[in-house]
Design a protein around this motif. Structure first.
Motif, PDB file in Angstrom:
ATOM      1  N   LEU A  56      87.579   6.789 194.056  1.00  0.00           N
ATOM      2  CA  LEU A  56      86.463   6.194 194.788  1.00  0.00           C
ATOM      3  C   LEU A  56      85.157   6.692 194.158  1.00  0.00           C
ATOM      4  CD1 LEU A  56      85.643   4.482 197.330  1.00  0.00           C
ATOM      5  CD2 LEU A  56      85.150   6.682 198.400  1.00  0.00           C
ATOM      6  N   CYS A  62      86.559   6.423 207.971  1.00  0.00           N
ATOM      7  CA  CYS A  62      87.364   7.460 207.300  1.00  0.00           C
ATOM      8  C   CYS A  62      86.688   8.823 207.391  1.00  0.00           C
ATOM      9  CB  CYS A  62      87.594   7.079 205.850  1.00  0.00           C
ATOM     10  SG  CYS A  62      88.603   8.302 204.999  1.00  0.00           S
ATOM     11  N   CYS A  71      86.891  11.219 205.428  1.00  0.00           N
ATOM     12  CA  CYS A  71      86.445  11.791 204.150  1.00  0.00           C
ATOM     13  C   CYS A  71      84.926  11.705 204.009  1.00  0.00           C
ATOM     14  CB  CYS A  71      87.095  11.073 202.979  1.00  0.00           C
ATOM     15  SG  CYS A  71      88.876  11.229 202.964  1.00  0.00           S
ATOM     16  N   HIS A  72      84.348  10.731 204.674  1.00  0.00           N
ATOM     17  CA  HIS A  72      82.890  10.586 204.618  1.00  0.00           C
ATOM     18  C   HIS A  72      82.278  11.247 205.844  1.00  0.00           C
ATOM     19  CE1 HIS A  72      82.993   7.565 201.396  1.00  0.00           C
ATOM     20  NE2 HIS A  72      83.991   6.985 202.034  1.00  0.00           N
ATOM     21  N   PHE A 130      81.094  14.101 201.002  1.00  0.00           N
ATOM     22  CA  PHE A 130      82.348  13.400 200.728  1.00  0.00           C
ATOM     23  C   PHE A 130      83.433  14.398 200.344  1.00  0.00           C
ATOM     24  CE2 PHE A 130      84.970  10.962 197.519  1.00  0.00           C
ATOM     25  CZ  PHE A 130      85.694  10.264 198.469  1.00  0.00           C
ATOM     26  N   CYS A 169      90.542  12.387 199.831  1.00  0.00           N
ATOM     27  CA  CYS A 169      90.481  10.921 199.665  1.00  0.00           C
ATOM     28  C   CYS A 169      91.739  10.403 198.987  1.00  0.00           C
ATOM     29  CB  CYS A 169      89.253  10.556 198.855  1.00  0.00           C
ATOM     30  SG  CYS A 169      89.230   8.817 198.344  1.00  0.00           S
ATOM     31  N   LYS A 170      92.343   9.370 199.589  1.00  0.00           N
ATOM     32  CA  LYS A 170      93.566   8.792 199.021  1.00  0.00           C
ATOM     33  C   LYS A 170      93.245   7.581 198.147  1.00  0.00           C
ATOM     34  CE  LYS A 170      95.679   7.948 202.904  1.00  0.00           C
ATOM     35  NZ  LYS A 170      94.667   8.227 203.901  1.00  0.00           N
ATOM     36  N   ALA A 171      91.968   7.328 198.018  1.00  0.00           N
ATOM     37  CA  ALA A 171      91.521   6.181 197.210  1.00  0.00           C
ATOM     38  C   ALA A 171      92.175   4.881 197.666  1.00  0.00           C
ATOM     39  CB  ALA A 171      91.752   6.426 195.724  1.00  0.00           C
ATOM     40  N   CYS A 172      92.169   4.663 198.962  1.00  0.00           N
ATOM     41  CA  CYS A 172      92.757   3.424 199.478  1.00  0.00           C
ATOM     42  C   CYS A 172      91.750   2.262 199.407  1.00  0.00           C
ATOM     43  CB  CYS A 172      93.209   3.614 200.924  1.00  0.00           C
ATOM     44  SG  CYS A 172      91.831   3.853 202.043  1.00  0.00           S
ATOM     45  N   GLY A 173      90.474   2.599 199.330  1.00  0.00           N
ATOM     46  CA  GLY A 173      89.454   1.557 199.151  1.00  0.00           C
ATOM     47  C   GLY A 173      88.948   0.930 200.429  1.00  0.00           C
ATOM     48  N   GLN A 174      89.511   1.351 201.581  1.00  0.00           N
ATOM     49  CA  GLN A 174      89.125   0.707 202.845  1.00  0.00           C
ATOM     50  C   GLN A 174      87.626   0.819 203.127  1.00  0.00           C
ATOM     51  OE1 GLN A 174      91.275   2.186 206.190  1.00  0.00           O
ATOM     52  NE2 GLN A 174      91.883   0.114 206.751  1.00  0.00           N
ATOM     53  N   CYS A 175      87.097   2.001 202.855  1.00  0.00           N
ATOM     54  CA  CYS A 175      85.695   2.225 203.199  1.00  0.00           C
ATOM     55  C   CYS A 175      84.745   1.333 202.401  1.00  0.00           C
ATOM     56  CB  CYS A 175      85.324   3.693 202.992  1.00  0.00           C
ATOM     57  SG  CYS A 175      85.682   4.276 201.326  1.00  0.00           S
TER      58      CYS A 175
HETATM   59  S1  SF4 Z   1      88.966   5.355 199.720  1.00  0.00           S
HETATM   60 FE1  SF4 Z   1      90.200   5.437 201.564  1.00  0.00          FE
HETATM   61  S2  SF4 Z   1      90.685   7.571 201.779  1.00  0.00           S
HETATM   62 FE2  SF4 Z   1      89.030   7.477 200.336  1.00  0.00          FE
HETATM   63  S3  SF4 Z   1      87.232   7.739 201.542  1.00  0.00           S
HETATM   64 FE3  SF4 Z   1      87.565   5.545 201.401  1.00  0.00          FE
HETATM   65  S4  SF4 Z   1      88.761   5.043 203.190  1.00  0.00           S
HETATM   66 FE4  SF4 Z   1      88.838   7.251 202.949  1.00  0.00          FE
END
Ligand code: SF4
Ligand code: SF4
Ligand code: SF4
Lengths: 300, 731
Positions: A48, A65, A67-68, A77, A82-88
């Motif tokens: 991310l 999330c 992480c933020h 951050f 962070c799992k780097a899922c990209g949702q945020c």
């Molecule tokens: S990429 Fe996913 S895990 Fe990483 S900060 Fe965004 S929501 Fe959270």
């Protein structure tokens, strides 16, 4: 379906080979150049990026999330978590969050690369870059083959630091190799890129023997790889090659600081000025004096 | 010394149209003259004669000068707003019985359209001006009068038409005499040089390169500054000047350097006039044998323009498959060097459009480029298109979400709107949107057809008419119904923004069901206040026009075809037809100011998209995607004009590679029937720097729409807008 992780698709890429091109940047690289302009492309896993100058600290991302966090008006951050899922990235209204390393299948990539085909004409085409695209040689082979079937010129932009077998796979489907040449001296190369250059130079020789069209790209950074000695060594090494259509000199610039920060990597960019056109002209002269032909100054 | 003095003359030239001083003994000033000619309103005569008498008075009495610093005479009617003829024409206009005044007021006040009587788009047939000269145009017109008399077709209206020309051209020749005498009175070689040229023009057509420039300038001043009819092109200048240049060089009449200096003076007249909308000229084109018309004069003119680096005259360049690569690269290199006064027009696209509307390929080949970038037939047949009305494509959204009530006037505008919950599908929403658009189109046409029926009485074109053969043949005013084609163009504002708004509604309201129409209405009517989250969501919505997304670009196709089918070919009141145009001039700001918040995320009062371009910042996929979106539209939907604005970062077009790629981009766009395209090449950092240190960037120009402005002279808010835009372009 073969897939790969990528960081970006750039259209109207006019400096990644001839004509109008679309360049696909794949993720992961086997070198760690101190001057890397694409630090987001080096690690194979998704990451991310936070473009801090764009962040208004609105806190929307923190709602989706943990992480933020916005602490005292500052965006904190937790990259470890962070799992780097990209949702945020979906929530940020300022476009400050970007996920690098989404996967793309060969078919999806082919469709994207074909979108601009009306612009390619006779001169343009597509370029696979990175990172190091040949770390995904299976993906590249399938994709380049598809492009070849469509009659589209395909280029591979490589640092050369991959097993020769990777070259062998893409060879039949590649029209042009854009081949990075960082420095002729192995020890210095190790210091600048984290890796010796033996394999790179060896691959270049083998590639030349295949009679494929090669364009050498030399990114020159003051105090790093452009002293007269460096250039003479490079010139001597490159002079005997038969299938090099051009040696293009590119100027280092230190504009990637914010990218290092965005992906949270230690910033290794040398703090040296960007060479101007005359400096590159002088470098070109030294190369020519060693018998190298077709040196192109990209600043002219 | 006559030549080699440009540097000393420049100061005078800048002042010439800004703060000139005249010797009072040469006549009366502009304001006094404007008052004096009001008495002609009392004249019991048809409009062409009333106007001609006023023209005559001005030509005989206005102050004049022929200054030693200048190759071109000075007229005391240098101020353009108002032109001395304006109050008189306003008085005459009051006498015209208009039926649709109320509707006109409603359209303009609501911002649903914006209509004014167009006096802005005449282009004389320069070939006739050059062939006949001023006395020859008069003689020719009088011969036609006699032909009509002999044929028994000289009715009262035609008699007035010819008499208006006779008085006007007679007065022009007498004004030339005044200039000659004034020039001869100065003990100065240049003044005498000018006097000799004026004498030749008094007696006949232009004889050399200098006479040719002088004839263009004089015609411009007579028509635009006295006769109240704008001259929207100085012509196909390279082609017009070539025979003179070649002959003069061969005969040793002038050297190349001398002609360059005259030309610099010539261009500086418009540099000094400095209208924001700019003075057009066009270059290039295709010969009858299919080869390019780009020649040494094309290069000459471009080189001088680059040297002067003025925001105006603006230069339109015709590009075809036959245009040499080197020439295109020279042009784009100039644009890259911030010569934003250059716009490129594609001949293939023009041919596609014109032949789709019944013109011949030959009409298309010889067409002129006028105004911002409009094209029209000239040569064998002439078209005189007026720009009358600006269809606000966002207004329907305001009406739909506000119960059919316009927010500016608080009056009902458009068709009745059903309750929002009755709009059960996107299909129904879209249908209503089109009905609202239709309502505005119909109202616009009704209003314009009403007043354009009287165009010849509103502003008789006494200077312009005798340059148009069909006008003389028919004895009809060339700006009314005297051309072969007498068309009216309905312009469009907010085309791209409307597509985005439809895309948002289709996706977020109907497909995903994330927003209800009622909530959208509440948010829009509150100008997003209290609906920040929704607003943010919409701002991140990416399915917008300009990104090469077929699903979105289909709206561009639907809307362009709908506008085309509703507007094109409808009869106007001058024996011609209506034409749809996606050009908007400055109205994207003015009509934006009169339009409430819209579903694309726009705030109330904000500007909307202009021309065929996406809303500022909506295109994030780069220039190729933008061009793909624009090429999704059939240009033939827009016979009025189809211009696109493109902003690129300097790094993407740097070096010879950059120019080659840019050329390929243009070739593809034009081969795909793209028409007018103009570029702004800059990066945000430079614009910010210019905002901070304007003194260092006085030369920085921005192409706004069909014209250029100096960046440092823009309002801060406008500058910010361009900076935001530049920040969003991809390197
Ligand atoms: S990429 Fe996913 S895990 Fe990483 S900060 Fe965004 S929501 Fe959270
Ligand atoms: S080879 Fe290229 S991508 Fe890899 S580390 Fe070096 S500069 Fe970065
Ligand atoms: S949502 Fe975007 S702008 Fe808001 S705090 Fe997070 S990164 Fe910053």
């Amino acid at each position: 379906m073969t897939e790969a992780r990528y960081i970006d698709i750039k259209r109207f890429a006019v400096h990644d080979g001839p004509g109008i091109r679309t360049t696909l940047f794949l993720k992961g690289c086997s070198l760690r150049c101190i001057w890397c302009h694409n630090p987001e492309s080096r690690f194979p896993q998704p990451e991310l990026a936070i473009h801090y100058p764009k962040c208004t600290c609105c806190g929307e991302c923190a709602k989706v999330c943990f992480c933020h966090k916005i602490i005292n008006g500052v965006h904190e951050f937790d990259r470890q978590a962070c799992k780097a899922c990209g949702q945020c990235t979906q929530t940020c209204p300022s476009g400050a969050l970007e996920l690098f390393g989404r996967t793309i299948t060969v078919n999806e990539a082919a469709a994207k690369l074909l979108e601009d085909r009306i612009f390619y004409g006779n001169g343009g085409g597509i370029t696979l870059s990175g990172g190091e695209p040949l770390l995904h040689s299976g993906f590249c082979t399938e994709l380049l083959k598809k492009m070849q079937d469509e009659g589209i010129h395909g280029a591979v932009d490589t640092c050369g630091n991959v097993p020769w077998s990777a070259f062998e796979r893409v060879l039949p489907y590649t029209d042009l190799f854009l081949y990075d040449f960082k420095c002729a001296d192995a020890e210095k190369h190790r210091r600048l890129t984290g890796c010796g250059n033996e394999l790179i130079l060896e691959n270049l020789k083998k590639l030349d023997a295949t009679r494929k069209n090669i364009e050498i790209r030399m990114m020159l950074a003051p105090e790093q790889n452009m002293a007269p000695d460096d250039l003479q060594a490079a010139g001597k090494f490159l002079a005997p090659f038969k299938n090099i259509s051009a040696i293009r000199l590119l100027a280092y610039h230190s504009l990637a600081h914010s990218k290092f920060r965005a992906v949270g990597h230690p910033d290794t960019l040398p703090d040296v000025p960007s060479p101007d056109a005359e400096t590159l002209d002088r470098a070109a002269e030294i190369l020519r004096s060693c018998g190298v032909k077709k040196v192109v100054n990209s600043l002219n | 010394m006559i030549f080699g003095t440009y540097a000393q003359d420049e100061e005078y030239l800048w002042k010439k149209f800004r703060a000139p001083q005249f010797d009072p003994c040469t006549g009366i000033d502009q304001d006094t003259a404007a008052k004096e000619i009001m008495r002609f309103a009392e004249l019991d005569a048809p409009a062409p004669i009333v106007k001609a008498r006023a023209f005559e008075f001005l030509a005989e009495n206005l102050q004049i000068e022929v200054d030693p610093h200048d190759f071109f005479p000075a007229f005391a009617c240098w101020k353009r707003r108002p032109c001395p003829m304006s109050p008189l024409l306003a008085e005459l206009r009051k006498r015209i019985p208009l039926q649709q005044g109320e509707l006109w007021g409603l359209l303009n006040q609501s911002g649903a359209s914006n209509i004014w009587i167009d006096f802005d788009h005449s282009v004389p047939e320069w070939d006739e001006v050059f062939r006949l000269g001023f006395p020859g145009l008069l003689r020719n017109a009088m011969e036609w009068r006699e032909k009509h008399r002999a044929a028994g077709t000289l009715d009262v209206a035609k008699e007035a038409y010819f008499e208006g020309i006779r008085i006007t051209y007679g007065a022009m020749l007498r004004m030339l005499k005044r200039f000659i005498e004034r020039a001869q009175g100065h003990d100065n070689a240049r003044c005498h040089f000018v006097a000799a040229s004026l004498q030749r023009l008094h007696d006949g057509p232009p004889q050399n390169f200098f006479d040719a420039l002088q004839a263009i300038y004089l015609y411009f001043m007579f028509s635009e500054h006295i006769d109240h009819l704008q001259v929207r092109s100085l012509g196909n200048l390279d082609w017009l000047l070539t025979p003179f240049y070649d002959r003069d060089l061969k005969d040793d009449t002038f050297t190349d350097a001398q002609m360059r200096e005259m030309f610099d003076h010539f261009f500086m007249q418009w540099g000094s006039i400095d209208n924001y909308w700019g003075q057009p000229v066009y270059l290039g084109g295709t010969r009858a044998d299919g080869s390019t018309q780009v020649n040494h004069l094309t290069h000459f003119i471009l080189e001088e323009a680059a040297k002067l680096h003025l925001p105006t005259p603006k230069i339109q360049i015709k590009i075809a498959a036959n245009t040499p690569d080197e020439f295109i690269d020279k042009v784009t290199a100039l644009i890259r060097d911030q010569n934003q006064s250059i716009v490129l027009v594609g001949e293939e696209g023009i041919r596609h459009i014109m032949t789709s509307h019944g013109y011949t390929e030959e009409d298309a080949r010889t067409c002129l480029i006028r105004g911002c970038y409009e094209f029209g037939s000239r040569g064998r047949v002439h078209a005189n298109t007026t720009g009358v009305g600006h269809l606000n494509m966002l207004k329907p959204f305001e009406l739909i979400f506000n119960n059919g009530i316009d927010k500016q006037t608080r009056k009902p505008v458009g068709v009745p709107v059903p309750p929002l919950n009755a709009l059960n599908s996107f299909d129904e929403f879209y249908r209503l949107y089109i009905q609202e658009l239709d309502w505005i189109i119909e109202a616009n046409i009704k209003v314009v057809n009403d007043f354009e029926a009287h165009l010849a009485s509103i502003n008789p074109a006494n200077v312009f008419s005798p340059t148009i053969p069909n006008s003389l043949r028919t004895g009809r005013d060339a700006f009314d119904d005297g051309c072969d084609y007498n068309n009216s163009s309905l312009l469009t504002t907010g085309f791209g923004s409307a597509i985005d708004a439809l895309s948002v509604i289709e996706e977020l309201v109907y497909k995903k069901g994330e927003i209800s129409l009622e909530k959208m209405a509440a948010a829009l009517n509150a100008n997003w206040e209290g609906y920040e989250e929704l607003h943010r969501k919409i701002l991140t919505f990416r399915k917008r026009y300009g990104n090469g997304i077929p699903e979105v670009d289909r709206f561009a196709q639907m809307l362009s075809r709908t506008l085309g089918n509703r507007i094109n070919g409808r009869p106007n009141s001058r024996g011609g037809v209506w034409e749809s145009s996606v050009h908007c001039a400055k109205q994207f700001i003015h009509q934006g100011a009169k339009t409430g918040a819209t579903p694309d995320g726009r705030f109330a009062g904000e500007e909307m998209s202009k021309n065929a371009s996406p809303a500022m910042g909506a295109d994030v996929n780069g220039v190729t995607a933008l061009l793909r979106s624009a090429l999704a539209i059939d240009a033939a939907s827009f016979p009025g004009d189809f211009p696109l604005d493109v902003m690129m970062h300097p790094s993407s077009v740097k070096g010879a590679d950059g120019l080659a790629a840019w050329r390929q981009l243009l070739r593809v766009y034009f081969a795909g029937n793209g028409v007018a395209i103009h570029f702004n090449i800059f990066d945000a950092a430079k614009l910010k720097e210019a905002q901070k240190n304007p003194e260092k960037y006085s030369g920085l120009q921005i192409r706004v729409c069909g014209w250029n402005v100096r960046f440092t002279e823009m309002a801060k808010s406008e500058q910010d807008m361009y900076i935001r835009r530049a920040e969003s372009i991809i390197e």
